[in-house]
Design a protein around this motif. Structure first.
Motif, mmCIF file in Angstrom:
data_model
loop_
_atom_site.group_PDB
_atom_site.id
_atom_site.type_symbol
_atom_site.label_atom_id
_atom_site.label_comp_id
_atom_site.label_asym_id
_atom_site.label_seq_id
_atom_site.Cartn_x
_atom_site.Cartn_y
_atom_site.Cartn_z
ATOM 1 N N PHE A 693 -3.626 45.791 88.455
ATOM 2 C CA PHE A 693 -2.896 47.026 88.749
ATOM 3 C C PHE A 693 -1.402 46.711 88.947
ATOM 4 C CE2 PHE A 693 -1.333 50.525 91.338
ATOM 5 C CZ PHE A 693 -1.913 51.619 90.735
ATOM 6 N N ALA A 694 -1.154 45.681 89.703
ATOM 7 C CA ALA A 694 0.229 45.310 89.987
ATOM 8 C C ALA A 694 0.934 44.926 88.682
ATOM 9 C CB ALA A 694 0.263 44.160 90.970
ATOM 10 N N ARG A 695 0.192 44.184 87.833
ATOM 11 C CA ARG A 695 0.802 43.698 86.602
ATOM 12 C C ARG A 695 0.999 44.844 85.603
ATOM 13 N NH1 ARG A 695 -2.749 39.630 85.007
ATOM 14 N NH2 ARG A 695 -3.769 41.193 83.709
ATOM 15 N N ALA A 696 -0.069 45.599 85.374
ATOM 16 C CA ALA A 696 -0.022 46.581 84.285
ATOM 17 C C ALA A 696 0.639 47.903 84.671
ATOM 18 C CB ALA A 696 -1.429 46.850 83.779
ATOM 19 N N ILE A 697 0.423 48.316 85.889
ATOM 20 C CA ILE A 697 0.898 49.653 86.254
ATOM 21 C C ILE A 697 2.213 49.609 87.025
ATOM 22 C CG2 ILE A 697 0.297 51.823 87.423
ATOM 23 C CD1 ILE A 697 -1.611 51.213 85.141
ATOM 24 N N LEU A 698 2.174 48.819 88.084
ATOM 25 C CA LEU A 698 3.336 48.889 88.965
ATOM 26 C C LEU A 698 4.616 48.405 88.281
ATOM 27 C CD1 LEU A 698 1.802 47.871 92.378
ATOM 28 C CD2 LEU A 698 2.507 50.125 91.580
ATOM 29 N N LYS A 699 4.423 47.461 87.356
ATOM 30 C CA LYS A 699 5.626 46.938 86.726
ATOM 31 C C LYS A 699 5.989 47.724 85.482
ATOM 32 C CE LYS A 699 5.976 42.538 88.775
ATOM 33 N NZ LYS A 699 5.398 41.184 88.682
ATOM 34 N N LYS A 700 4.986 48.506 85.011
ATOM 35 C CA LYS A 700 5.204 49.204 83.747
ATOM 36 C C LYS A 700 5.984 50.483 84.016
ATOM 37 C CE LYS A 700 2.074 51.188 80.545
ATOM 38 N NZ LYS A 700 0.664 51.238 80.184
ATOM 39 N N PRO A 701 7.124 50.654 83.428
ATOM 40 C CA PRO A 701 7.813 51.924 83.648
ATOM 41 C C PRO A 701 7.091 53.046 82.915
ATOM 42 C CG PRO A 701 9.068 50.500 82.132
ATOM 43 C CD PRO A 701 7.815 49.782 82.450
ATOM 44 N N HIS A 702 6.661 54.097 83.601
ATOM 45 C CA HIS A 702 5.896 55.184 82.951
ATOM 46 C C HIS A 702 6.711 56.438 82.882
ATOM 47 C CE1 HIS A 702 1.987 55.932 81.271
ATOM 48 N NE2 HIS A 702 1.582 54.769 81.754
#
Ligand SMILES: Nc1nc2c(ncn2[C@@H]2O[C@H](COP(=O)(O)OP(=O)(O)OP(=O)(O)O)[C@@H](O)[C@H]2O)c(=O)[nH]1
Ligand SMILES: [Mg+2]
Length: 702
Positions: A693-702
């Motif tokens: 989650f931290a890698r894919a979502i939190l760092k991913k600008p959405h």
């Protein structure tokens, strides 16, 4: 003498009391023989002879003592002479006392004997009169109806009870044949046997159904006897009847209590099991099948919790009616208790027959139930306005089917296996039916094993949290995530929450598990914050069991304090029915929770029976549309309408709406069109481990 006889007879004709008549005899005798003192004693207790004797004796003693004093004599002599009835029985005694000792002369004895005859006559007559009067009183006052006929069965007389019971007056029935009372329910053979018994034994007794004048048929206990005359020849018939309709009614009521469910009036467990036993025996003889359908309503608890127990009862009663109306005459539907019903289907040849019935039953529940809401569930304003609330409620039912002889040969086996199949229906989404198969038993056993393993899992820390992101539908911005518990079993690998959460709920382990989830989510959230990742709200589910903990608010406050996770980044998800049924207490609890700082969301919205007015009273921030309504968008018009309504309603209440289980673009498009605030689902991301989650979502600008 003649004079005395006439006086006595006059007295009898004038209905004089016996003491009066006796007094005449005594007076007359004493007039003839002044030196004689006479007392009469009557033997018969029925005349209250004791009293009578005492009063006369008291009077006479005075006379006697006067006479005795004036004569100076001190040894009078007494004689007792009995007098008899026609059959020679002793009716009483003349006690004679002479003032001077001597024996009665022959002429005196003759005279006394003649007076004794007259006394006997008077006593016998009055005795007969009294007996007759007593009999007449009994005849008229008894609660049994009495009917006297001649030998041709023509009614001669009836008593008052008879006219009360039958509704006919004596004049109406006199001269009639009692046939006029016949209900037509008895076979001719019944009457033939009755007459035969009367001829042979002089008596008949039995239960018989007769008809009252108003046409009503009623059961009576009837006893008929032949009356014989003094020559031993039959002279009359006497019938004595008791109206036993009350008795029969009480019997029926008792029978009902023992065998029927008081709420729905359906056969209870005991009766339905006995019917199943008979069905098995018949099917065995005829080489047929029997199907046992075990029904359990889906989420019935929601109805009770949201609308109140009386509404739940109303639903059960209406359902019972629907089921009974739909089944065939030879089928049995019974209530086992709670929301469980058992149906026994006879004359089943193929399993498909049973499946057909199951489908019909599911269809029966497609129509909503209209229920009256109890007071606790309507607002005070509505109550004051005198408005009665009716709720349209849809409810599903899960059905398990077992077949005789395929799945078992005994009642116990068949019911148990239908129950196992029912469990399978519940597991596989509810509102459906499943047949029993041996593998199902394996599944049931496995469930027990799972329950045991769940205990260990908590201690062994086999649980992990996964996080599913939630996005703003308008700009795709990450707004938060939901923490979801996963069980990583060393033996089995990942075990679905769908399997273990219901077990944890049932066993109460959900309380410990829920607290673990909350603490872990807060620790994780704090870690992400400390790592400088963009802050986000973490949603955590609270179970109904946790809400029942008295110190829940303190516990949550403690977790927030210990983990240092800012409360405003926490979102607590509660289910609709959990709070709807909680009344004022739930309102207070939610306010207390809210005061700690977290946001509050209602999970699975739409599956319960929320009252809009009631919802307003809770400090809620958000509604979450149940994925059940999202799944079939855009195929299911109904679901789309529900989703659209929830969104519109939330807008009116100034609540945010989030949709879960969004999997397709079409679903998302629809939700955007409806102006749904946020979404969560596979279309965006599946739940991820904390690291992922931290890698894919939190760092991913959405
Ligand atoms: N109104 C009412 N409720 C009852 C009666 N007897 C039992 N119940 C309730 O019926 C519910 C039965 O619950 P379950 O069948 O275990 O659970 P459910 O909510 O129906 O959920 P599932 O069956 O798992 O779909 C419980 O909440 C009982 O309190 C009754 O006579 N009247
Ligand atoms: Mg149920």
């Amino acid at each position: 003498m003649q004079e005395t006889r006439l006086a006595v007879l006059d007295g009898l004709v004038d209905n004089q009391a016996l003491p009066e008549i006796m007094k005449k005899i005594i007076t007359r005798l004493e007039e003839i023989h002044p030196e004689m003192c006479v007392k009469i004693e009557i033997c018969d207790e029925a005349f209250n002879g004791n009293l009578f004797r005492l009063s006369l004796a008291a009077a006479d003693l005075n006379v006697f003592s006067e006479k005795s004093a004036s004569n100076g004599s001190n040894s009078p002599v007494s004689w007792s002479i009995p007098f008899c009835g026609s059959a020679g029985e002793i009716l009483g005694y003349f006690h004679l006392t002479y003032l001077r000792p001597r024996q009665p002369s022959a002429s005196e004895l003759k005279l006394i004997n003649e007076f004794a005859c007259i006394a006997g006559l008077a006593v016998t007559r009055i005795h007969a009169d009294t007996t007759l009067r007593q009999a007449a009183t009994v005849f008229e006052s008894t609660r049994e109806g009495v009917i006297i006929t001649d030998l041709e069965a023509r009614i001669l007389t009836v008593n008052r009870a008879y006219t009360d019971i039958s509704g006919y007056t004596e004049t109406e029935v006199r001269g009639q044949n009692p046939r006029l009372l016949q209900s037509g329910r008895q076979e001719p053979l019944f009457y033939q046997e009755l007459w035969a018994s009367l001829r042979e034994n002089g008596h008949w007794q039995g239960e018989i159904c007769n008809r009252r004048k108003n046409g009503e048929i009623y059961p009576q206990l009837l006893s008929i006897s032949v009356v014989y005359d003094s020559q031993g020849e039959p002279s009359h018939y006497v019938g004595v009847m008791t109206d036993i309709s009350q008795l029969k009614q009480s019997e029926a009521q008792l029978e009902h209590l023992v065998h029927y469910d008081p709420l729905t009036h359906l056969p209870n467990r005991r009766l339905v099991q006995s019917r199943l036993q008979h069905a098995i025996e018949r099917a065995e003889r005829q080489g047929q099948r029997v199907a046992v359908l075990f029904l359990d309503l889906d989420r019935f608890k929601n109805v009770n919790d949201s609308l109140g127990h009386p509404a739940g009862d109303e639903l059960l009663t209406t359902l019972a009616q629907r089921l009974s109306e739909r089944l065939r005459e030879e089928d049995t539907v019974g209530r086992l208790g709670g929301d469980e019903f058992l149906i026994v289907l006879e004359n089943i040849t193929e399993p498909e027959d049973a499946a057909g019935v199951a489908q019909t039953l599911l269809k029966l529940l497609e129509k909503p139930f209209s229920l009256t809401t109890s007071r606790a569930h309507v607002t005070d304003e509505l109550l004051e306005a005198g408005i009665k609330c009716r709720h349209e409620v849809y409810i599903g039912v899960s059905i398990g089917i077992s077949l005789f002889p395929d799945d078992g040969r005994t009642v116990t086996e068949l019911v148990k296996h239908a129950d196992v199949a029912l469990y399978q229906s519940k597991e596989q989404g509810r509102n459906t039916y499943r047949f029993y198969t041996p593998t199902l038993t394996a599944a049931a056993n496995e469930r027990l094993a799972l329950e045991a393993r769940l205990h260990r899992a908590l201690a062994n820390e086999e649980f992990v949290l996964h996080y599913q992101p939630q996005f703003d539908t308008k700009n795709n911005a990450l707004i938060g995530c939901e923490a979801l518990v996963r069980w990583q079993s060393p033996e089995e690998g990942m075990i679905s929450p769908l399997r273990f959460i219901p077990i944890a709920e049932e066993t109460g382990q959900i309380v410990v598990l829920g607290e673990w989830v909350l603490r872990t989510a807060c620790i994780q959230g704090k870690r992400w914050l400390d790592a400088g990742l963009s802050p986000l709200t973490i949603a955590v589910n609270l179970s109904g069991r946790q809400l029942q903990q008295r110190d829940l608010v303190q516990r949550i406050a403690l977790i927030l304090k210990e983990t240092q996770f800012p409360a405003h980044y926490l979102k607590l998800e509660l289910t609709e029915s959990m709070i709807m049924g909680g009344g004022e207490q739930a309102v207070e609890l939610l306010h207390a929770l809210k005061a700690l700082g977290p946001r509050l969301s209602i999970d699975d919205f739409g599956t319960g029976y929320s009252s809009l007015a009631y919802l307003k009273r809770f400090p809620i921030d958000e509604l979450k549309i149940d994925q059940g309504f999202v799944r079939d968008i855009p195929g299911d018009q109904n679901d789309m309408e529900i989703a659209a309504t929830i969104i519109a309603m939330a807008r009116n209440l100034h609540l945010k709406v989030i949709a879960e289980g969004v999997e397709t673009q079409a679903q998302l498009d629809f939700l955007i069109r409806q102006d749904c605030y946020a979404c969560q689902g596979y279309l965006f991301s599946r739940p991820l481990s904390a690291t992922e989650f931290a890698r894919a979502i939190l760092k991913k600008p959405h």
